[in-house]
Enzyme design. Structure first.
Site, PDB file in Angstrom:
ATOM      1  N   THR A 128       0.894  -1.628   0.018  1.00 11.56           N
ATOM      2  CA  THR A 128       0.057   0.209  -0.044  1.00 11.56           C
ATOM      3  C   THR A 128       0.592   1.371   0.513  1.00 11.56           C
ATOM      4  OG1 THR A 128      -1.123   1.482   1.406  1.00 11.56           O
ATOM      5  CG2 THR A 128      -0.016  -0.385   2.468  1.00 11.56           C
ATOM      6  N   LYS A 156       2.251  -3.648   7.138  1.00 10.09           N
ATOM      7  CA  LYS A 156       1.948  -4.111   5.395  1.00 10.09           C
ATOM      8  C   LYS A 156       3.415  -3.781   5.552  1.00 10.09           C
ATOM      9  CE  LYS A 156      -2.309  -4.349   4.283  1.00 10.09           C
ATOM     10  NZ  LYS A 156      -2.465  -5.008   3.154  1.00 10.09           N
TER      11      LYS A 156
HETATM   12  P1  NAP Z   1     -11.775  -4.919   2.238  1.00 11.85           P
HETATM   13  O1  NAP Z   1     -12.734  -4.111   1.628  1.00 11.85           O
HETATM   14  O2  NAP Z   1     -11.640  -4.112   3.524  1.00 11.85           O
HETATM   15  O3  NAP Z   1     -11.111  -5.736   1.955  1.00 11.85           O
HETATM   16  C1  NAP Z   1     -10.603  -6.628   3.465  1.00 11.85           C
HETATM   17  C2  NAP Z   1     -10.655  -7.684   3.655  1.00 11.85           C
HETATM   18  O4  NAP Z   1      -9.889  -9.100   4.625  1.00 11.85           O
HETATM   19  C3  NAP Z   1     -12.687  -8.388   3.455  1.00 11.85           C
HETATM   20  O5  NAP Z   1     -12.759  -9.384   2.777  1.00 11.85           O
HETATM   21  C4  NAP Z   1     -12.436  -8.639   4.975  1.00 11.85           C
HETATM   22  O6  NAP Z   1     -12.774  -9.804   5.689  1.00 11.85           O
HETATM   23  C5  NAP Z   1     -11.165  -9.478   5.113  1.00 11.85           C
HETATM   24  N1  NAP Z   1     -10.054 -10.366   5.989  1.00 11.85           N
HETATM   25  C6  NAP Z   1      -9.527  -9.406   7.472  1.00 11.85           C
HETATM   26  N2  NAP Z   1      -9.082  -9.920   7.980  1.00 11.85           N
HETATM   27  C7  NAP Z   1      -9.648 -11.026   7.653  1.00 11.85           C
HETATM   28  C8  NAP Z   1      -8.667 -12.558   7.932  1.00 11.85           C
HETATM   29  N3  NAP Z   1      -8.664 -12.602   9.581  1.00 11.85           N
HETATM   30  N4  NAP Z   1      -9.071 -13.820   7.382  1.00 11.85           N
HETATM   31  C9  NAP Z   1      -9.512 -13.499   6.694  1.00 11.85           C
HETATM   32  N5  NAP Z   1      -9.774 -12.669   6.166  1.00 11.85           N
HETATM   33  C10 NAP Z   1     -10.346 -11.290   6.785  1.00 11.85           C
HETATM   34  O7  NAP Z   1      -9.868  -3.884   1.595  1.00 11.85           O
HETATM   35  P2  NAP Z   1      -9.836  -3.766   0.459  1.00 11.85           P
HETATM   36  O8  NAP Z   1     -10.394  -1.867   0.082  1.00 11.85           O
HETATM   37  O9  NAP Z   1     -10.628  -4.583  -0.476  1.00 11.85           O
HETATM   38  O10 NAP Z   1      -9.060  -3.761  -0.141  1.00 11.85           O
HETATM   39  C11 NAP Z   1      -8.093  -5.163  -0.291  1.00 11.85           C
HETATM   40  C12 NAP Z   1      -6.275  -5.440   0.395  1.00 11.85           C
HETATM   41  O11 NAP Z   1      -6.032  -4.131  -0.219  1.00 11.85           O
HETATM   42  C13 NAP Z   1      -5.644  -5.086   1.461  1.00 11.85           C
HETATM   43  O12 NAP Z   1      -4.933  -5.991   2.051  1.00 11.85           O
HETATM   44  C14 NAP Z   1      -5.944  -3.649   2.044  1.00 11.85           C
HETATM   45  O13 NAP Z   1      -4.994  -3.141   2.693  1.00 11.85           O
HETATM   46  C15 NAP Z   1      -5.273  -2.876   0.592  1.00 11.85           C
HETATM   47  N6  NAP Z   1      -4.763  -2.059  -0.362  1.00 11.85           N
HETATM   48  C16 NAP Z   1      -6.110  -1.035  -0.394  1.00 11.85           C
HETATM   49  C17 NAP Z   1      -6.039  -0.033  -1.069  1.00 11.85           C
HETATM   50  C18 NAP Z   1      -7.379   0.659  -1.352  1.00 11.85           C
HETATM   51  O14 NAP Z   1      -7.125   1.942  -1.515  1.00 11.85           O
HETATM   52  N7  NAP Z   1      -8.780  -0.472  -0.779  1.00 11.85           N
HETATM   53  C19 NAP Z   1      -4.565   0.212  -1.296  1.00 11.85           C
HETATM   54  C20 NAP Z   1      -3.497  -0.386  -1.067  1.00 11.85           C
HETATM   55  C21 NAP Z   1      -3.878  -1.647  -0.575  1.00 11.85           C
HETATM   56  P3  NAP Z   1     -14.125  -9.278   6.444  1.00 11.85           P
HETATM   57  O15 NAP Z   1     -15.086  -9.029   5.105  1.00 11.85           O
HETATM   58  O16 NAP Z   1     -14.972 -10.624   7.299  1.00 11.85           O
HETATM   59  O17 NAP Z   1     -14.103  -8.093   7.629  1.00 11.85           O
HETATM   60  O1  G4F Z   2     -10.223   6.991   3.056  1.00 11.91           O
HETATM   61  P1  G4F Z   2      -9.989   6.934   3.892  1.00 11.91           P
HETATM   62  O2  G4F Z   2      -9.710   5.904   5.628  1.00 11.91           O
HETATM   63  O3  G4F Z   2      -7.730   6.026   3.603  1.00 11.91           O
HETATM   64  P2  G4F Z   2      -6.161   6.017   3.884  1.00 11.91           P
HETATM   65  O4  G4F Z   2      -6.235   6.575   5.382  1.00 11.91           O
HETATM   66  O5  G4F Z   2      -6.095   6.346   2.943  1.00 11.91           O
HETATM   67  O6  G4F Z   2      -6.883   3.827   3.723  1.00 11.91           O
HETATM   68  C1  G4F Z   2      -6.752   3.603   2.787  1.00 11.91           C
HETATM   69  O7  G4F Z   2      -5.711   3.651   1.128  1.00 11.91           O
HETATM   70  C2  G4F Z   2      -4.600   3.532   1.910  1.00 11.91           C
HETATM   71  C3  G4F Z   2      -3.959   3.627   0.469  1.00 11.91           C
HETATM   72  O8  G4F Z   2      -3.339   4.499   0.607  1.00 11.91           O
HETATM   73  C4  G4F Z   2      -5.071   1.617   1.690  1.00 11.91           C
HETATM   74  F1  G4F Z   2      -4.284   0.522   2.523  1.00 11.91           F
HETATM   75  C5  G4F Z   2      -6.044   1.678   3.060  1.00 11.91           C
HETATM   76  O9  G4F Z   2      -6.557   0.127   3.343  1.00 11.91           O
HETATM   77  C6  G4F Z   2      -7.432   2.519   2.768  1.00 11.91           C
HETATM   78  O10 G4F Z   2      -8.057   1.920   1.660  1.00 11.91           O
HETATM   79  O11 G4F Z   2      -8.631   8.119   4.356  1.00 11.91           O
HETATM   80  C7  G4F Z   2      -8.352   9.033   3.733  1.00 11.91           C
HETATM   81  C8  G4F Z   2      -7.919  10.256   3.912  1.00 11.91           C
HETATM   82  C9  G4F Z   2      -7.200  10.676   5.329  1.00 11.91           C
HETATM   83  O12 G4F Z   2      -6.057  10.679   5.529  1.00 11.91           O
HETATM   84  C10 G4F Z   2      -8.870  10.337   6.818  1.00 11.91           C
HETATM   85  O13 G4F Z   2      -7.443  10.794   7.403  1.00 11.91           O
HETATM   86  O14 G4F Z   2      -9.293  10.884   3.836  1.00 11.91           O
HETATM   87  C11 G4F Z   2      -9.211  11.282   5.658  1.00 11.91           C
HETATM   88  N1  G4F Z   2     -10.359  12.097   6.645  1.00 11.91           N
HETATM   89  C12 G4F Z   2     -10.958  12.624   5.900  1.00 11.91           C
HETATM   90  N2  G4F Z   2     -12.458  12.673   6.851  1.00 11.91           N
HETATM   91  C13 G4F Z   2     -11.074  10.536   6.523  1.00 11.91           C
HETATM   92  C14 G4F Z   2     -12.217  11.434   7.232  1.00 11.91           C
HETATM   93  N3  G4F Z   2     -11.249   9.876   6.584  1.00 11.91           N
HETATM   94  C15 G4F Z   2     -12.489   8.903   6.992  1.00 11.91           C
HETATM   95  N4  G4F Z   2     -12.035   7.532   6.637  1.00 11.91           N
HETATM   96  N5  G4F Z   2     -12.704   9.352   7.381  1.00 11.91           N
HETATM   97  C16 G4F Z   2     -13.229   9.997   7.545  1.00 11.91           C
HETATM   98  O15 G4F Z   2     -14.337  11.183   8.057  1.00 11.91           O
END
Ligand code: NAP
Ligand code: G4F
Length: 341
Positions: A128, A156
């Protein structure tokens, strides 16, 4: 013969989109979920893949190393995509130990399983942009030093380096996608983009008055999840295992994402005031639709992220194809439809 892919985190945003992508490519998909008291397959149902005969749902909690080993041994996939994580940064400050157990040890168990069972299995680790944290360069690529700012990012970072270590030590095809934020209508509701687009729809229909947010000044490089899951697959099809940044190369503030999202629903927002007294006002009605709640501030913030996806562009021909305006539109339209019906 068709390939088999094992996906952890199948119930999450990326797991669901990746499963759809791989099923379209005729893979057999082993979709791993952790058992909970409430059924959690709504994304698979929404994408209309829940009933697919090539999707096999398997109970697997990645914090259980024996469970990981037995599933890998039983299904012998060609590719493993480790997407399971405690992925909410804010939660990681409250739950640092469980975050580390899942995010750091989970991938290690898979790498060990691959080492012991079949070194030909290709492994994708969901790294990430959060690992860059307090950024050491205005734009971040595969060579930018890391500076994690949360237990999530630190967990991570361990997973990232242990994946590289197994690649270098045992010749395993273990690759890392360093993905910048990617969103979609299926994004979890606690993440800021989805929180905003859902609030836009509820405010539009008179079901919510005010959206409370934290730091509006943070900047993120946001893309569309559908583009990014294709990149994950491309990373595992490369000639050799490596690390790749997937990003759009543009960033925007939370404040401006909110402006874009409200605009999609014909609401123009202007901001007044400063810091925690800042408010977002609907120009037409004069209503204060956005306010600050300090509870959303983080103990340590990642102020800005901006990815440089040049390597993925050049070596994988991967490109983010969806603008932020289009992404906001896709998300708001989905939420307007789901709230309005
Ligand atoms: P997400 O919607 O939060 O999905 C996370 C998944 O992990 C869910 O299916 C959750 O299951 C499962 N999980 C959590 N703990 C577990 C465990 N102990 N055993 C088995 N499954 C488990 O996340 P996402 O946005 O799809 O992201 C996918 C991956 O990419 C994550 O590793 C995240 O950290 C990484 N990532 C995401 C972003 C982004 O912007 N979306 C960016 C960079 C990296 P439940 O439904 O049961 O909770
Ligand atoms: O949407 P966020 O919670 O995402 P964040 O923290 O960037 O993390 C996400 O992206 C990562 C990749 O860079 C992933 F690895 C991670 O698993 C996840 O998918 O927050 C984005 C920004 C932060 O700076 C936070 O402080 O939005 C700001 N923010 C402002 N108000 C808020 C809020 N975030 C959340 N969740 N809720 C608020 O009310």
């Amino acid at each position: 013969m068709n390939k088999t892919a094992l996906i952890t985190g199948i119930t999450g945003q990326d797991g669901a989109y990746l499963a759809m992508f791989l099923l379209e490519k005729k893979y057999r998909v082993i979709g791993c979920y952790r058992r909970s008291s409430t059924v959690n397959f709504w994304r698979l149902i929404e994408l209309e893949i829940f009933e697919e005969s090539n999707l096999v749902l398997v109970d697997l909690d990645i914090t259980d190393p024996m469970n990981v080993c037995s599933v890998v041994r039983k299904y012998r996939p060609n590719e493993i995509y480790n997407l399971a994580a405690q992925s909410f940064v804010a939660s990681s400050f409250e739950n640092p130990v469980i975050t580390t157990n899942i995010n750091s040890l989970g991938p290690l168990y898979f790498l060990e399983a691959i080492k012991l069972i079949d070194k030909n299995i290709r492994f994708y680790q969901a790294s990430t942009s959060e690992m860059y944290g307090k950024i050491q360069n205005p734009s971040q690529d595969e060579n930018t030093p890391f500076y994690p700012r949360s237990p999530y990012a630190a967990s991570k970072l361990y997973a990232h380096w242990i994946t590289i270590n197994y690649r270098e030590s045992y010749g395993i095809f273990a690759a890392c996608g360093i993905l910048f934020n990617h969103e979609s209508p299926l994004r979890g509701e606690e993440f800021v983009t989805k929180k905003i687009t859902l609030a836009v729809a509820k405010i539009k229909y008179g079901l919510q008055k005010t959206l409370y947010l934290g730091n509006l000044n943070a900047r993120r490089d946001w893309g569309y999840a559908k583009d990014y899951v294709k990149g994950m697959w491309q990373i595992l099809q490369a000639e050799k295992p490596d690390n790749y940044v997937l990003a759009t190369g543009k960033n925007e503030t939370i404040r401006n994402f909110a402006v874009l999202a409200f605009r999609t629903a014909d609401m123009e927002i202007k901001f007044e005031g400063d810091k925690e007294n800042e408010i977002g006002i609907d120009i037409k009605t004069g209503n204060s639709v956005i306010r600050i709640d300090k509870k959303h501030y983080r103990p340590a913030e990642v102020d800005t992220l901006l990815g440089n996806p040049k390597k993925a562009n050049n070596e994988l021909s991967w490109k983010a194809t969806t603008s932020l305006e289009k992404l906001a539109e896709i998300m708001v339209e989905y939420d307007l439809k789901s709230i309005g019906t």
